[in-house]
Design a protein around this motif. Structure first.
Motif, PDB file in Angstrom:
ATOM      1  N   CYS A 232       0.813  -1.222   0.000  1.00  0.00           N
ATOM      2  CA  CYS A 232       0.000   0.000   0.000  1.00  0.00           C
ATOM      3  C   CYS A 232       0.841   1.264   0.000  1.00  0.00           C
ATOM      4  CB  CYS A 232      -1.048   0.030   1.120  1.00  0.00           C
ATOM      5  SG  CYS A 232      -0.574  -0.650   2.673  1.00  0.00           S
ATOM      6  N   ASP A 233       0.188   2.301  -0.468  1.00  0.00           N
ATOM      7  CA  ASP A 233       0.853   3.574  -0.653  1.00  0.00           C
ATOM      8  C   ASP A 233       0.744   4.379   0.640  1.00  0.00           C
ATOM      9  OD1 ASP A 233       1.969   5.798  -1.708  1.00  0.00           O
ATOM     10  OD2 ASP A 233       0.121   6.493  -2.685  1.00  0.00           O
ATOM     11  N   VAL A 234       1.694   4.128   1.543  1.00  0.00           N
ATOM     12  CA  VAL A 234       1.684   4.846   2.822  1.00  0.00           C
ATOM     13  C   VAL A 234       3.087   5.366   3.106  1.00  0.00           C
ATOM     14  CG1 VAL A 234      -0.222   3.636   3.979  1.00  0.00           C
ATOM     15  CG2 VAL A 234       2.073   2.641   4.048  1.00  0.00           C
ATOM     16  N   GLU A 235       3.153   6.469   3.821  1.00  0.00           N
ATOM     17  CA  GLU A 235       4.479   6.947   4.248  1.00  0.00           C
ATOM     18  C   GLU A 235       4.962   6.112   5.426  1.00  0.00           C
ATOM     19  OE1 GLU A 235       4.225  11.327   4.833  1.00  0.00           O
ATOM     20  OE2 GLU A 235       2.714  11.027   3.252  1.00  0.00           O
ATOM     21  N   PHE A 236       4.047   5.722   6.271  1.00  0.00           N
ATOM     22  CA  PHE A 236       4.392   4.841   7.394  1.00  0.00           C
ATOM     23  C   PHE A 236       3.173   3.967   7.701  1.00  0.00           C
ATOM     24  CE2 PHE A 236       3.234   9.060   8.925  1.00  0.00           C
ATOM     25  CZ  PHE A 236       2.221   8.807   9.843  1.00  0.00           C
ATOM     26  N   TYR A 237       3.452   2.853   8.337  1.00  0.00           N
ATOM     27  CA  TYR A 237       2.509   1.745   8.546  1.00  0.00           C
ATOM     28  C   TYR A 237       1.156   2.217   9.110  1.00  0.00           C
ATOM     29  CZ  TYR A 237       1.962  -3.333   9.841  1.00  0.00           C
ATOM     30  OH  TYR A 237       1.579  -4.646   9.978  1.00  0.00           O
ATOM     31  N   ALA A 238       1.212   3.065  10.136  1.00  0.00           N
ATOM     32  CA  ALA A 238      -0.030   3.452  10.832  1.00  0.00           C
ATOM     33  C   ALA A 238      -1.042   4.118   9.907  1.00  0.00           C
ATOM     34  CB  ALA A 238       0.291   4.374  12.003  1.00  0.00           C
ATOM     35  N   GLN A 239      -0.546   4.747   8.844  1.00  0.00           N
ATOM     36  CA  GLN A 239      -1.480   5.397   7.908  1.00  0.00           C
ATOM     37  C   GLN A 239      -2.434   4.381   7.296  1.00  0.00           C
ATOM     38  OE1 GLN A 239       1.025   7.464   5.106  1.00  0.00           O
ATOM     39  NE2 GLN A 239       0.874   9.392   6.238  1.00  0.00           N
ATOM     40  N   GLY A 240      -1.962   3.149   7.142  1.00  0.00           N
ATOM     41  CA  GLY A 240      -2.792   2.088   6.560  1.00  0.00           C
ATOM     42  C   GLY A 240      -4.002   1.752   7.427  1.00  0.00           C
ATOM     43  N   TYR A 241      -3.905   1.995   8.719  1.00  0.00           N
ATOM     44  CA  TYR A 241      -5.057   1.817   9.616  1.00  0.00           C
ATOM     45  C   TYR A 241      -5.852   3.121   9.731  1.00  0.00           C
ATOM     46  CZ  TYR A 241      -2.743  -2.479  11.282  1.00  0.00           C
ATOM     47  OH  TYR A 241      -2.171  -3.723  11.365  1.00  0.00           O
ATOM     48  N   ASP A 242      -5.107   4.207   9.820  1.00  0.00           N
ATOM     49  CA  ASP A 242      -5.741   5.495  10.105  1.00  0.00           C
ATOM     50  C   ASP A 242      -6.687   5.915   8.985  1.00  0.00           C
ATOM     51  OD1 ASP A 242      -5.935   7.731  11.922  1.00  0.00           O
ATOM     52  OD2 ASP A 242      -4.979   8.917  10.357  1.00  0.00           O
ATOM     53  N   ARG A 243      -6.330   5.607   7.754  1.00  0.00           N
ATOM     54  CA  ARG A 243      -7.174   6.081   6.641  1.00  0.00           C
ATOM     55  C   ARG A 243      -8.541   5.398   6.646  1.00  0.00           C
ATOM     56  NH1 ARG A 243      -3.375   3.807   1.905  1.00  0.00           N
ATOM     57  NH2 ARG A 243      -2.462   5.831   2.325  1.00  0.00           N
ATOM     58  N   TYR A 244      -8.671   4.310   7.395  1.00  0.00           N
ATOM     59  CA  TYR A 244      -9.986   3.651   7.504  1.00  0.00           C
ATOM     60  C   TYR A 244     -10.626   3.873   8.880  1.00  0.00           C
ATOM     61  CZ  TYR A 244      -8.272   1.753   3.206  1.00  0.00           C
ATOM     62  OH  TYR A 244      -7.771   1.652   1.934  1.00  0.00           O
ATOM     63  N   GLY A 245     -10.125   4.843   9.595  1.00  0.00           N
ATOM     64  CA  GLY A 245     -10.737   5.200  10.882  1.00  0.00           C
ATOM     65  C   GLY A 245     -10.486   4.173  11.975  1.00  0.00           C
ATOM     66  N   LEU A 246      -9.392   3.418  11.842  1.00  0.00           N
ATOM     67  CA  LEU A 246      -9.168   2.342  12.808  1.00  0.00           C
ATOM     68  C   LEU A 246      -8.221   2.725  13.953  1.00  0.00           C
ATOM     69  CD1 LEU A 246      -9.009  -0.550  10.195  1.00  0.00           C
ATOM     70  CD2 LEU A 246     -10.774  -0.257  11.932  1.00  0.00           C
ATOM     71  N   LEU A 247      -7.775   3.966  13.965  1.00  0.00           N
ATOM     72  CA  LEU A 247      -6.917   4.399  15.082  1.00  0.00           C
ATOM     73  C   LEU A 247      -7.657   5.406  15.942  1.00  0.00           C
ATOM     74  CD1 LEU A 247      -3.370   5.017  13.518  1.00  0.00           C
ATOM     75  CD2 LEU A 247      -4.301   2.905  14.467  1.00  0.00           C
ATOM     76  N   ASN A 248      -7.923   5.032  17.180  1.00  0.00           N
ATOM     77  CA  ASN A 248      -8.548   5.967  18.117  1.00  0.00           C
ATOM     78  C   ASN A 248      -8.223   5.537  19.545  1.00  0.00           C
ATOM     79  OD1 ASN A 248     -10.660   4.063  19.019  1.00  0.00           O
ATOM     80  ND2 ASN A 248     -11.340   4.220  16.903  1.00  0.00           N
ATOM     81  N   ASP A 249      -8.864   6.159  20.522  1.00  0.00           N
ATOM     82  CA  ASP A 249      -8.484   5.860  21.909  1.00  0.00           C
ATOM     83  C   ASP A 249      -9.062   4.539  22.413  1.00  0.00           C
ATOM     84  OD1 ASP A 249     -11.105   6.582  22.164  1.00  0.00           O
ATOM     85  OD2 ASP A 249     -10.770   8.176  23.631  1.00  0.00           O
TER      86      ASP A 249
END
Ligand code: GUN
Ligand code: FE
Length: 414
Positions: A232-249
């Motif tokens: 996938c086209d990400v600058e860093f790994y976490a972006q791959g989760y964040d772009r689908y709203g999967l990173l939160n508290d």
């Protein structure tokens, strides 16, 4: 109404660098909630039954932020390879067996029974892609008194056909069918290499629709990270989760060994919890996580067994491995960092990781009454040790025989 009082030597974290010790004191539980630690029983609590644990030590229950219940059967084997081979050779074939409910029930009962004998009271567990087996795991954990989350795993690429799913329809059925009260569902993409963009997008939708927490893996192994960048086209790994709203508290991510500063900053901004899995990181030669950096920069961080990357189900093991690993990080990687202290790993195992589940992992008033009673009378010593010294020795040296009793939300479960 559950009202009881425990008496013993009570230890609980103050801040990250302090363990408060109350000798021969009373711990009051009303309706599953801790009312505090007292030198004498306050008059308002007179008449409540007291369980006197004598010279034993009472600590808050511990939280395992990342454990693969489905991998428990092969722990301690296949420890001579790296993550991607280890998944193919060990994890996937074992997880495939969970399509057979008879096998799954037997394996999950063994897991849950053994977990009862450890200091863990709360957990975030991975199951497998199988709906019915995951439901069984949740019931098996709930029946034994545990609280926490379990996840039906999702995979639609880079896995054997027998584990590959077409979409998330089975996951949505699983979410709807969950009937356990204290073990709740968590959305569980295995990791980015296992999930296509469309699966991730669907999982983000389920997360929002059903208001669910998320658990997954991130930045564990160098080949894994290369694979992520090739997929996938990400600058860093976490972006791959964040772009689908999967990173939160309400997200817990295991590992973060190779997280860049940008990745750590994004995770901090989103309030993501880091599950530090030191034994697993050594066993499958993943690397040494810079935990001192997480703590000093204010990341939320707890400890995890990551069985079967880790072989030890006990958080006492995770604590000792975290100490050893941070010492090696300091010695071999960055002499300007400081190794973790015993107080810090105690905090991570109790209040630090516990905060993922709400007010758990402490004996402050208002916290859930999760307690573990430790009996070290079999550990003979030529002189009298302080409670602090005994606690450290128990955590370094003891086994499940030293766990005398365990309470979760005020219920005695062991
Ligand atoms: N990354 C993806 N799956 C796994 C797993 O099962 N264990 C570990 N340690 N890392 C993973
Ligand atoms: Fe894992």
């Amino acid at each position: 109404m559950k009202r009881h009082i425990l008496k013993g030597n009570i230890c609980t974290s103050g801040d990250t660098n302090e363990i408060k010790i109350y000798k021969n004191s009373f711990l009051v539980c009303i309706d599953g909630i801790c009312r505090g630690i007292f030198e004498k029983v306050p008059s308002e609590y007179c008449g409540i039954e007291i369980t006197d644990y004598g010279d034993m030590i009472i600590i808050p229950g511990m939280s395992d932020l990342h454990v693969h219940a489905s991998q428990y059967a092969y722990r301690g084997t296949g420890m001579d390879m790296e993550l991607l081979d280890w998944l193919e050779i060990n994890a996937f074939p074992e997880e495939g067996r969970f399509s057979d409910m008879e096998y799954a029930a037997c394996a999950y009962d063994i897991f849950a029974d053994d977990l009862l004998k450890t200091p863990t009271t709360r957990l975030c567990a991975f199951a497998t892609v199988h709906k019915d087996a995951t439901l069984y795991l949740m019931e098996a954990l709930e029946k034994r008194g545990f609280h926490g989350y379990a996840g039906k795993v999702n995979m639609d690429r880079n896995c054997p056909d027998y584990l590959r799913e077409k979409d998330v329809s089975c996951t949505e059925e699983w979410i709807k069918e969950c009937s356990t009260v204290n073990i709740r569902p968590a959305v569980t993409p295995r990791f980015i290499p296992s999930c296509t963009d469309s699966m991730m997008e669907e999982l983000g939708r389920l997360c929002e629709k059903y208001n669910l927490p998320v658990q997954s893996h991130i930045s564990e192994n160098k080949s894994e990270i290369e694979l992520v960048h090739s997929l996938c086209d990400v600058e860093f790994y976490a972006q791959g989760y964040d772009r689908y709203g999967l990173l939160n508290d309400r997200t817990v991510m295991a590992h973060c060994i190779y997280s860049s500063d940008e990745e750590l900053a994004l995770m901090k901004e989103r309030g993501v919890f880091i599950a530090h899995c030191p034994e697993s990181n050594m066993n499958i030669a993943s690397g040494i996580a810079p935990v001192r950096k997480y703590i000093d920069s204010g990341q939320k961080v707890g400890l995890a067994s990551d069985v079967a990357g880790g072989s030890d189900l006990s958080l006492f093991g995770a604590m000792t491995h975290a100490l050893r690993c941070s010492g090696m990080y300091w010695r071999l990687v960055d002499e300007s960092s400081r190794p973790l202290t015993f107080e810090e790993v105690f905090y991570m195992a109790t209040k630090g990781g516990g905060s993922f589940f709400g007010k758990t992992g402490s004996f402050e008033a208002g916290y859930d009454f999760d307690a573990v009673v430790l009996d070290d009378s079999n550990m003979c010593h030529p002189r009298q040790l302080s409670v602090r010294q005994r606690l450290e020795k128990i955590i370094y040296l003891s086994d499940s025989r030293n766990i005398h009793a365990k309470y979760i939300c005020g219920n005695r479960v062991l």
